[in-house]
Design a protein around this motif. Structure first.
Motif, PDB file in Angstrom:
ATOM      1  N   ARG A 361      -4.242  -2.388   6.239  1.00 52.84           N
ATOM      2  CA  ARG A 361      -5.109  -1.065   6.149  1.00 52.84           C
ATOM      3  C   ARG A 361      -4.717  -0.368   4.643  1.00 52.84           C
ATOM      4  NH1 ARG A 361      -3.947   0.186  10.783  1.00 52.84           N
ATOM      5  NH2 ARG A 361      -2.164   1.694  10.609  1.00 52.84           N
ATOM      6  N   ARG A 364      -6.564  -2.228   1.931  1.00 55.47           N
ATOM      7  CA  ARG A 364      -8.001  -1.785   2.041  1.00 55.47           C
ATOM      8  C   ARG A 364      -8.239  -0.155   1.594  1.00 55.47           C
ATOM      9  NH1 ARG A 364      -7.690  -4.398   7.156  1.00 55.47           N
ATOM     10  NH2 ARG A 364      -7.514  -2.131   8.306  1.00 55.47           N
ATOM     11  N   GLU A 365      -7.206   0.767   1.949  1.00 55.44           N
ATOM     12  CA  GLU A 365      -7.538   2.016   1.310  1.00 55.44           C
ATOM     13  C   GLU A 365      -7.132   2.201  -0.112  1.00 55.44           C
ATOM     14  OE1 GLU A 365      -4.900   4.351   3.969  1.00 55.44           O
ATOM     15  OE2 GLU A 365      -6.158   4.109   5.725  1.00 55.44           O
ATOM     16  N   ARG A 367      -7.788  -0.195  -2.225  1.00 55.57           N
ATOM     17  CA  ARG A 367      -9.164  -0.763  -2.941  1.00 55.57           C
ATOM     18  C   ARG A 367     -10.084   0.122  -3.012  1.00 55.57           C
ATOM     19  NH1 ARG A 367      -7.607  -5.624  -0.181  1.00 55.57           N
ATOM     20  NH2 ARG A 367      -9.287  -5.324   1.336  1.00 55.57           N
ATOM     21  N   LYS A 368     -10.328   1.360  -1.809  1.00 56.58           N
ATOM     22  CA  LYS A 368     -11.490   2.195  -1.806  1.00 56.58           C
ATOM     23  C   LYS A 368     -11.106   3.348  -2.699  1.00 56.58           C
ATOM     24  CE  LYS A 368     -12.704   1.058   2.996  1.00 56.58           C
ATOM     25  NZ  LYS A 368     -12.760   1.109   4.326  1.00 56.58           N
ATOM     26  N   ALA A 369     -10.051   3.541  -3.161  1.00 55.81           N
ATOM     27  CA  ALA A 369      -9.614   4.859  -3.622  1.00 55.81           C
ATOM     28  C   ALA A 369     -10.221   4.779  -5.274  1.00 55.81           C
ATOM     29  CB  ALA A 369      -7.945   5.011  -3.979  1.00 55.81           C
ATOM     30  N   PRO A 370     -10.571   5.861  -5.736  1.00 54.06           N
ATOM     31  CA  PRO A 370     -11.365   6.047  -6.865  1.00 54.06           C
ATOM     32  C   PRO A 370     -10.291   5.970  -8.170  1.00 54.06           C
ATOM     33  CG  PRO A 370     -11.072   7.971  -5.884  1.00 54.06           C
ATOM     34  CD  PRO A 370     -10.691   7.107  -4.894  1.00 54.06           C
ATOM     35  N   LYS A 371     -10.578   4.978  -9.191  1.00 52.88           N
ATOM     36  CA  LYS A 371      -9.852   4.696 -10.121  1.00 52.88           C
ATOM     37  C   LYS A 371      -9.916   5.493 -11.166  1.00 52.88           C
ATOM     38  CE  LYS A 371      -9.755  -0.123  -9.032  1.00 52.88           C
ATOM     39  NZ  LYS A 371     -10.301  -1.647  -9.366  1.00 52.88           N
TER      40      LYS A 371
END
Length: 371
Positions: A361, A364-365, A367-371
């Motif tokens: 989890r 996954r979070e 990878r979704k976080a803005p860069k």
């Protein structure tokens, strides 16, 4: 799956039980072992020094069969001041680099400390948590409430807030706290392989004093006494007593062929005696509630007697009840260690699965976080 397994080094019961559990877990998983005191020496010889790491552990000061609480506290505190800072730093660094999926502890506190610090699931496997996770009525705690309350406090402080507790036992009081499972005692293979016979001698393992010697000297059966004499007295006799040398194999043979057992209230030997069908006179250490609890449940089940003071009357009460104790013990059975080891393996694997889900989890979070 990676498992960090901590083992308390006070006495050998934790070590011998953990050897069997660790051996089972190593069949399918990676296990690194943390142990203190005698447990470190014992387990490193079995699993290799590369797999066993020594950590600081508390110890008890004894005098004439009684725990000296203040000396135990000050001695442990003094040793902790000398050893803990560097010990913990090196230990935490090594474990954090390895990143275990689950932590298991047999009453070893630093493993629990790491689990809380790193949010790693913690499984507790020991008999000590019987004290605070089960209900004990007034007959068990009689005249021992201060010791009981102290024992509960120490138990909770040593390993607080584990996710699951697996408690090996030969007695089964009501469980009062969740995620707690009672399983049959975990026994050495030599005990499981033994073929007990009912001989004509008593076997005694004790560090008792003159009162014990005085009571046993006039016993109507031969007494093979271990743990109280060394040197020139080994092999000599004193009335009914024969002083025996320290010997694992010799003691085991005497135990298996005995009429009955006289010992303290330690869980491991009481469990072995129950499994072998040997009536036991248990003499718990003063101030040690866990031993008193073990001894009083033993007596309640009809497997022997509990003696707070050792004298001829206590010995006679035990000897007079031998036939009845044998009859009660004939009804005890367990499927070796299979039930206990299966429960522990399933509990540890379920806890590790929780870790894997959390890490997945988190990835996954991330990878979704803005860069």
């Amino acid at each position: 799956m990676r498992i960090i397994y901590g083992v308390n080094g006070e006495g050998m019961g934790h070590a011998t039980r953990s050897e069997l559990v660790i051996s089972e877990l190593r069949k399918s998983h990676e296990v690194r072992i943390m142990a203190s005191g005698a447990a470190y020496k014992f387990l490193s010889q079995i699993f290799g020094e590369e797999n066993v790491h020594e950590v600081f552990g508390p110890s008890f000061a004894m005098k004439q069969g009684e725990i000296q609480r203040w000396l135990s506290f000050t001695g442990t505190l003094s040793a902790a001041r000398r050893q803990l800072p560097g010990n913990i730093r090196d230990w935490l660094t090594m474990i954090e680099e390895w990143k275990p999926d689950v932590a298991v502890t047999d009453f070893e506190p630093l493993t629990g400390f790491y689990a809380r610090l790193s949010r790693t699931p913690l499984v507790c496997v020991d008999n000590i948590h019987m004290i605070d996770r089960c209900h004990h009525d007034r007959q068990i705690t009689l005249a021992a409430i201060p010791d009981f309350e102290l024992a509960k406090s120490v138990t909770r402080a040593m390993v607080p807030h584990a996710g699951d507790y697996v408690i090996p036992t030969f007695f089964y009081p009501d469980v009062i706290k969740g995620r707690t499972t009672l399983v049959p005692s975990i026994l050495r293979q030599a005990i499981l392989d033994a073929e007990p016979t009912r001989g004509d001698h008593l076997v005694c393992y004790s560090g008792g004093g003159d009162d014990l010697i005085d009571a046993l000297r006039e016993a109507p059966l031969p007494v093979h006494l271990y743990g109280m004499r060394d040197g020139d007295e080994v092999g000599t006799t004193d009335g009914a007593i024969e002083y025996k040398p320290r010997s694992i194999d010799g003691f085991l043979e005497d135990l298996v062929t005995s009429r009955g057992v006289i010992t303290g209230g330690g869980f491991s030997l009481l469990s072995e005696a129950v499994y072998l069908g040997k009536p036991t006179l248990a003499m718990p250490l003063k101030g040690q509630f866990e031993q008193l609890m073990n001894a009083r449940y033993l007596e309640r089940l009809g497997y022997g007697t509990c003696a707070l003071e050792m004298n001829r009357e206590a010995l006679d009460r035990f000897l007079d009840g031998l036939d009845g104790f044998h009859e009660k013990l004939s009804g005890y059975s367990q499927d070796g260690n299979r039930v206990a080891l299966d429960v522990i393996s399933r509990t540890v694997e379920a806890a590790a699965e929780e870790t894997r889900r959390q890490r997945a989890r988190a990835r996954r979070e991330a990878r979704k976080a803005p860069k």
